[in-house]
Design an enzyme around this catalytic site. Structure first.
Site, PDB file in Angstrom:
ATOM      1  N   GLU A   1     -14.520  29.430  90.566  1.00 40.39           N
ATOM      2  CA  GLU A   1     -15.210  28.178  90.878  1.00 40.39           C
ATOM      3  C   GLU A   1     -14.593  27.042  90.060  1.00 40.39           C
ATOM      4  OE1 GLU A   1     -19.453  28.524  90.335  1.00 40.39           O
ATOM      5  OE2 GLU A   1     -19.829  26.573  91.267  1.00 40.39           O
TER       6      GLU A   1
ATOM      7  N   ASN B   1     -23.990  28.214  99.957  1.00 43.09           N
ATOM      8  CA  ASN B   1     -24.177  29.075  98.779  1.00 43.09           C
ATOM      9  C   ASN B   1     -25.542  28.804  98.173  1.00 43.09           C
ATOM     10  OD1 ASN B   1     -23.204  30.594  96.187  1.00 43.09           O
ATOM     11  ND2 ASN B   1     -23.866  28.598  95.412  1.00 43.09           N
ATOM     12  N   GLU B   2     -26.277  29.838  97.886  1.00 45.58           N
ATOM     13  CA  GLU B   2     -27.598  29.708  97.241  1.00 45.58           C
ATOM     14  C   GLU B   2     -28.361  28.511  97.817  1.00 45.58           C
ATOM     15  OE1 GLU B   2     -27.419  30.052  92.938  1.00 45.58           O
ATOM     16  OE2 GLU B   2     -26.615  32.067  93.068  1.00 45.58           O
TER      17      GLU B   2
ATOM     18  N   TYR C   1     -27.203  38.654  88.557  1.00 42.73           N
ATOM     19  CA  TYR C   1     -26.624  38.584  87.215  1.00 42.73           C
ATOM     20  C   TYR C   1     -27.417  39.453  86.247  1.00 42.73           C
ATOM     21  CZ  TYR C   1     -23.598  34.764  88.693  1.00 42.73           C
ATOM     22  OH  TYR C   1     -22.633  34.024  89.324  1.00 42.73           O
TER      23      TYR C   1
ATOM     24  N   GLU D   1     -21.586  37.255  94.000  1.00 43.20           N
ATOM     25  CA  GLU D   1     -21.664  36.883  92.577  1.00 43.20           C
ATOM     26  C   GLU D   1     -22.415  37.990  91.854  1.00 43.20           C
ATOM     27  OE1 GLU D   1     -23.003  32.909  91.587  1.00 43.20           O
ATOM     28  OE2 GLU D   1     -22.032  32.097  93.383  1.00 43.20           O
TER      29      GLU D   1
ATOM     30  N   GLN E   1     -16.891  35.358  86.667  1.00 49.03           N
ATOM     31  CA  GLN E   1     -15.837  34.764  87.459  1.00 49.03           C
ATOM     32  C   GLN E   1     -14.481  35.156  86.882  1.00 49.03           C
ATOM     33  OE1 GLN E   1     -16.350  30.591  88.187  1.00 49.03           O
ATOM     34  NE2 GLN E   1     -18.491  30.786  88.792  1.00 49.03           N
TER      35      GLN E   1
HETATM   36  O1  AHR Z   1     -21.453  31.590  88.748  1.00 48.35           O
HETATM   37  C1  AHR Z   1     -22.156  30.507  88.252  1.00 48.35           C
HETATM   38  C2  AHR Z   1     -23.214  29.987  89.237  1.00 48.35           C
HETATM   39  O2  AHR Z   1     -24.224  30.938  89.391  1.00 48.35           O
HETATM   40  C3  AHR Z   1     -22.748  29.712  90.640  1.00 48.35           C
HETATM   41  O3  AHR Z   1     -22.172  28.461  90.787  1.00 48.35           O
HETATM   42  C4  AHR Z   1     -24.037  29.785  91.417  1.00 48.35           C
HETATM   43  O4  AHR Z   1     -23.834  30.163  92.756  1.00 48.35           O
HETATM   44  C5  AHR Z   1     -24.864  30.783  90.639  1.00 48.35           C
HETATM   45  O5  AHR Z   1     -26.149  30.341  90.444  1.00 48.35           O
END
Ligand code: AHR
Length: 494
Positions: free
Chosen positions: A29, A176-177, A242, A298, A347
């Site tokens: 990103e 995205n999201e 995450y 992600e 990332q």
């Molecule tokens: O990876 C960091 C961020 O986490 C991304 O931009 C977003 O899609 C997610 O919330």
């Protein structure tokens, strides 16, 4: 301390599905030092580069067999206007990256640079389009710009900017999201928007797009609604997850943690299995034949940033704990390979659970890098039936299985076994019982160190994979000695 003997039962005759190479994919990103500095330094940089891309980083990523790269975001994708990043660099818009760190984005890395990077990496591009602040026309024209072969305003513009031939684009994300940073939409609204945008995501010539809709791992109702309203227009549904051992405000240190936090983190990482199962169950109501994929575009650990660094840059160190998170997550993806078609760790360089960290001209490979490389033998292989009875270990509060594993067979009949030992203290012996196969030789690699170990620019090779030799073969039966806190990958030649 060595515990009892475990048996890993393997039946290569029972195939469970292909492990798409894209499961081992990545994400880059416009965030912190991922694109700028990490991947792209510009043609005039003193750091060795080819057309602006760092030579050292590209070589390392190729050696790791990077299969696919997602770009330009993330949250950034829903603010990205692709026309800002084409044409002569001196004319490109300079703006503030409001999402990440409030730094100046000069758009010197745009569409042409991304495809050049993918060309050098020999990987598939995965483009994420803008729904949150973009238009249908903008998305439609980007696809025309990238993939149309013939006379058209966008193809002509591409040629004028130096790229006569169209590129190939398979993976395309429509937003995205969008339940959050991508527009704070309701599920119904997004699903209708998806249908509208996806209608104009055209397939030009033989370029066939695989359209990915935004899902929401924490809200099954969102996924249900998107599948119900937009299911027949999408190819993949994206979820993000995450691993955060602390709270959103205080996520915990990347390097300073004790055994309790170790087990808590691994337990949280294992939650991926439940999220995939839940999403799969919902999708199966609309797509029982599993033609559509879950795209985990992600995932990874998210800790507090390294002290003294820009909080908006999400720069964190990477220890053996990250290596184990990667290993056990891959085992989950492999197990669900009938539904999980792609995954992209967040990332690639210098951001979150990165495989590479850079500092000026220096580069280090993180423990996570080594796990990606060791698992690359599973790419495009067939998952085969395997079973091992494990036991729960950890703290009173946070228990995890002591080991996780995957077994696959490639087209030549080579069998790859990967095993993660989640214990900080204990090693285990694992006897591999393979139906109709006598083992005579193996090749193996192991990553093992103290559970808090990591590489630094001063000591770059503290944690690295090594040749594995701690095994026995007796009468065609292989017994592996698996040390604590380790990731092991062995291949049994056909
Ligand atoms: O990876 C960091 C961020 O986490 C991304 O931009 C977003 O899609 C997610 O919330």
């Amino acid at each position: 301390m060595v515990n009892e003997m475990y048996t890993l039962w393997i039946n290569p005759h029972e195939k469970k599905g292909k492990i798409n190479k894209e499961i081992y994919g990545h994400f880059s990103e416009h965030l912190g030092r991922c694109i700028y500095e990490g991947l792209y330094v510009g043609e005039d940089s003193e750091i060795a580069n080819v057309n602006g891309m760092r030579k050292d980083v590209v070589e390392a990523l190729k050696a790791m067999k990077i299969p696919v790269l997602r770009w330009p975001g993330g949250c950034f994708a829903d603010e990205y206007h692709w026309k800002d990043g084409i044409g002569p660099k001196e004319n490109r818009k300079r703006m503030v990256n409001t999402h990440w760190g409030g730094v100046v984005e000069d758009n010197s890395f745009g569409t042409h640079e991304f495809f050049e990077l993918c060309r050098q990496l020999e990987c598939e591009p995965y483009i994420n389009g803008n729904v949150g602040s973009g238009t249908v026309q903008e998305m439609n024209e980007w696809i025309e710009y990238m993939t149309f072969d013939g006379v058209s305003p966008m193809a002509d513009l591409r040629a004028k900017n130096g790229q006569e031939k169209p590129w190939k684009v398979k993976y395309f994300g429509v937003g995205n999201e969008n339940w959050g940073c991508g527009g704070n939409m309701t599920a119904e609204h997004y699903a209708s928007e998806f249908r509208r945008y996806a209608t104009y995501c055209r397939n030009y010539g033989d370029n066939k797009l695989y359209k990915i809709a935004c899902g929401f791992e924490h809200d099954p109702q969102w996924n249900e609604t998107v599948m119900k309203i937009a299911g027949r227009f999408l190819d993949g549904l994206s979820i993000h997850y995450y691993t955060i051992p602390g709270t959103w405000e205080d996520k915990g240190s990347a390097t300073e943690f004790d055994e309790d936090i170790w087990y808590l983190t691994l337990k949280k990482a294992l939650h991926m299995d439940k999220l995939i199962t839940l999403t799969d169950n919902i999708m199966s109501r609309y797509d029982p034949d599993k033609k559509k994929g879950i795209i985990v575009d992600e995932w990874g650990t998210w800790f507090n940033v390294e002290p003294g660094t820009n909080p908006g840059f999400l720069y964190q160190q990477n220890t053996m704990r990250d290596a184990l998170v990667a290993g056990i997550t891959f085992d989950i993806f492999n197990k669900h390979c009938d539904r999980v078609k792609m995954a992209n760790i967040a990332q690639l360089v210098n951001v979150l659970q990165a495989v590479i960290l850079t500092e000026g001209a220096k580069m280090i490979l993180t423990p996570t890098y080594h796990v990606f490389k060791m698992y690359s033998k599973h790419q495009e292989a067939q998952l085969v039936h395997s079973y091992m009875k494990t036991e729960l270990i950890g703290t009173d509060k946070d228990k995890v299985p002591n080991m996780s594993h995957s077994v696959s067979e490639d087209a030549e009949g080579n069998i790859t076994i990967t095993i993660n030992n989640l214990s900080v203290q204990d090693s285990y012996d694992v006897q591999c019982r393979i139906a109709d196969r006598n083992v005579t030789k193996i090749e193996g690699e192991i990553l093992t160190e103290d559970f808090r170990s990591y590489n630094t620019f001063e000591e770059p090779d503290k944690v690295m994979s090594k040749a594995y030799s701690d095994y026995e073969i007796n009468n065609g039966v292989l017994t592996l000695h698996v040390p604590p806190c380790s990731v092991l990958s062995i291949t049994i030649p056909a």
